[in-house]
Design an enzyme around this catalytic site. Structure first.
Site, PDB file in Angstrom:
ATOM      1  N   ASP A  76      37.754  28.970  39.682  1.00 47.83           N
ATOM      2  CA  ASP A  76      36.858  27.811  39.535  1.00 47.83           C
ATOM      3  C   ASP A  76      37.578  26.492  39.869  1.00 47.83           C
ATOM      4  OD1 ASP A  76      35.219  29.790  38.543  1.00 47.83           O
ATOM      5  OD2 ASP A  76      35.533  29.251  36.443  1.00 47.83           O
ATOM      6  N   GLN A 131      34.555  37.812  44.849  1.00 44.50           N
ATOM      7  CA  GLN A 131      35.397  36.621  44.989  1.00 44.50           C
ATOM      8  C   GLN A 131      36.691  36.729  44.194  1.00 44.50           C
ATOM      9  OE1 GLN A 131      32.351  32.999  44.924  1.00 44.50           O
ATOM     10  NE2 GLN A 131      31.625  34.823  43.869  1.00 44.50           N
ATOM     11  N   ARG A 169      17.020  35.037  60.070  1.00 45.88           N
ATOM     12  CA  ARG A 169      16.804  34.912  58.623  1.00 45.88           C
ATOM     13  C   ARG A 169      17.642  33.794  58.007  1.00 45.88           C
ATOM     14  NH1 ARG A 169      17.162  41.341  57.444  1.00 45.88           N
ATOM     15  NH2 ARG A 169      14.930  41.756  57.538  1.00 45.88           N
ATOM     16  N   GLU A 227      40.939  27.748  31.433  1.00 49.07           N
ATOM     17  CA  GLU A 227      40.642  26.842  30.319  1.00 49.07           C
ATOM     18  C   GLU A 227      40.743  27.524  28.940  1.00 49.07           C
ATOM     19  OE1 GLU A 227      36.486  26.160  30.437  1.00 49.07           O
ATOM     20  OE2 GLU A 227      36.500  25.446  28.380  1.00 49.07           O
ATOM     21  N   GLY A 287      39.152  35.744  33.131  1.00 45.45           N
ATOM     22  CA  GLY A 287      38.733  36.466  34.339  1.00 45.45           C
ATOM     23  C   GLY A 287      39.931  36.729  35.240  1.00 45.45           C
TER      24      GLY A 287
HETATM   25  O1  F6P Z   1      36.053  31.633  35.337  1.00 42.45           O
HETATM   26  C1  F6P Z   1      36.089  32.541  36.393  1.00 42.45           C
HETATM   27  C2  F6P Z   1      34.748  33.212  36.561  1.00 42.45           C
HETATM   28  O2  F6P Z   1      34.847  34.088  37.658  1.00 42.45           O
HETATM   29  C3  F6P Z   1      33.569  32.268  36.726  1.00 42.45           C
HETATM   30  O3  F6P Z   1      33.478  31.735  38.018  1.00 42.45           O
HETATM   31  C4  F6P Z   1      32.428  33.166  36.333  1.00 42.45           C
HETATM   32  O4  F6P Z   1      31.331  32.430  35.842  1.00 42.45           O
HETATM   33  C5  F6P Z   1      33.023  33.997  35.235  1.00 42.45           C
HETATM   34  O5  F6P Z   1      34.423  33.985  35.423  1.00 42.45           O
HETATM   35  C6  F6P Z   1      32.505  35.412  35.231  1.00 42.45           C
HETATM   36  O6  F6P Z   1      33.068  36.069  34.137  1.00 42.45           O
HETATM   37  P1  F6P Z   1      32.980  37.641  33.915  1.00 42.45           P
HETATM   38  O7  F6P Z   1      33.943  38.288  34.858  1.00 42.45           O
HETATM   39  O8  F6P Z   1      33.395  37.799  32.496  1.00 42.45           O
HETATM   40  O9  F6P Z   1      31.572  38.055  34.202  1.00 42.45           O
END
Ligand code: F6P
Length: 378
Positions: free
Chosen positions: A155, A303, A190, A131, A12
């Site tokens: 993460d 994010q 809310r 990872e 990612g």
């Molecule tokens: O590992 C980083 C991350 O952003 C995680 O927080 C999330 O679950 C995953 O990658 C999302 O992956 P993708 O961008 O392939 O949907």
């Protein structure tokens, strides 16, 4: 003498990757350092993570100085200082990324990766990833490749390092977005349920939630009882609070329930399901049980978007410099790491797949679902 190193970004994307590449290139091309080490480095940018090395066409040669963008069919190209000069303020990854797994059990591709490194005459490879990317780098290292790893993942769940690039920027995004939601939440009385990323760990939700001042933070490490949240929200309303913000990590799950996946059948090249949607489910349940108006917002890839924050720029600089330093000394199969406040290097951890979880006993109140008010490391 000229040596050549490759650099790739995998998994990612996140803010911090481009600055790290910039500092790899800058350190590698530094004339004074070159004089000290007795050789110059040339840096080859690999396109789209491991995929670039899997698909590299051995008949092409990456060393084309005028090449400042990947063209069709290019999987590698020379990176020069003048080009990367401004990359430290850019989000995403200019090299591109993928979740291609050279060790995919259905289709192993690691031999192609090794062959490409040889064809490019790479003395070493700097892999910037989380990872999955770094596990693949470790396996290549065990098969004779010269690799140095730089940790990145919003993460912040990697073994061997306290920090991974992208985390602080993602925390900043959570805080900024919650600040925006707070005004509309107040206007309309809310409750907002805000879902964060973080996969199977709650580092991001917890740091983002406490910095944003959330009333409850739900993390994967502790399955939650929805009634605790319901009671907490009702009490807040009785106490005169017009609104509340609940942060929930995408990997959190209600006690006795399954984790929520976006598409039950879809898995990436490393076998991970796509998480997401638990915030919406929680919002529906909270609305039903509290009788209050509840909305859900999934921050999702916001994010990972935008420019790197100052901390990520500084860490990326330190990590990039350290990685080239290791490569120049021939110290391969190492992970650049942040430990105890300093940048150092460790052997690539063997247990990368065992994600580093939140230290619940020290940091999380399992009764109230808030961060503990104790003096702990950030
Ligand atoms: O590992 C980083 C991350 O952003 C995680 O927080 C999330 O679950 C995953 O990658 C999302 O992956 P993708 O961008 O392939 O949907």
């Amino acid at each position: 003498m000229l040596k050549r190193i490759g650099v790739l970004t995998g998994g990612g994307d996140c803010p911090g990757l481009n600055p790290a590449v910039k500092w790899v290139v800058k350190t590698a091309s530094d004339e004074e350092l070159a004089a000290e080490r007795g050789f110059q480095f040339e840096v080859i940018g690999i396109r789209d993570g491991w995929r670039g090395l899997v698909e590299y066409d051995h008949r092409r040669h990456p060393v084309l100085p005028e090449h400042t963008a990947f063209g069709d069919g290019d999987h590698a190209r020379l990176l020069v200082e003048s080009e990367v000069r401004t990359w430290d303020r850019q989000g995403g990854t200019r090299l591109g990324s993928s979740r291609t797994n050279p060790f995919n059990p259905d289709k192993p591709m690691w031999e192609a990766v090794m062959a490409s490194m040889e064809a490019m005459e790479l003395d070493g490879l700097i892999a910037i990833g989380g990872e999955d990317t770094l596990s693949a780098a470790a396996k290549l290292g065990a098969r004779g490749a010269n690799v140095v790893c730089i940790p990145k993942t919003i993460d912040r769940d990697l073994q061997g390092t306290d920090y991974s690039l992208g985390f602080e920027t993602a925390v900043n995004v959570i805080v900024e977005e919650v600040d925006r939601l707070r005004t509309t939440a107040h206007s309309h009385s809310r409750i907002f349920v805000v879902e964060t990323m973080g996969r199977y760990t709650g580092h991001l939700a917890l740091s983002g939630g406490l910095a944003a001042g959330a009333s409850h933070i739900l993390i994967p490490e502790v399955p939650y009882d929805v009634d605790v949240v319901v009671e907490g929200l009702k009490k807040r309303r009785e106490d005169g609070h017009r609104f509340s913000i609940v942060i929930i990590a995408e990997g959190a799950k209600a006690a006795g329930k399954e984790r929520v996946e976006r598409q039950a059948s879809s898995k990436d090249g490393f076998g991970h399901p796509t998480l997401g949607g638990v915030g919406g489910e929680l919002a529906r349940e909270l609305e039903e049980k509290t009788g209050l108006e509840v909305r859900a917002v999934n921050l999702s890839h916001l994010q990972r978007g935008g420019v790197p924050c100052a901390y990520d720029r500084r860490m990326a600089r330190g990590f990039g410099i350290a990685a080239v330093d290791l490569a120049s000394r021939g110290e391969y199969n190492r992970l650049v790491a942040h430990q105890g406040g300093i940048i150092t290097a460790v052997p690539i951890p063997q247990n990368l797949h065992e994600v580093r979880k939140v230290d619940v006993a020290r940091r999380y109140d399992t009764r109230t679902y808030k961060a503990k008010n104790t003096l702990v490391d950030l």
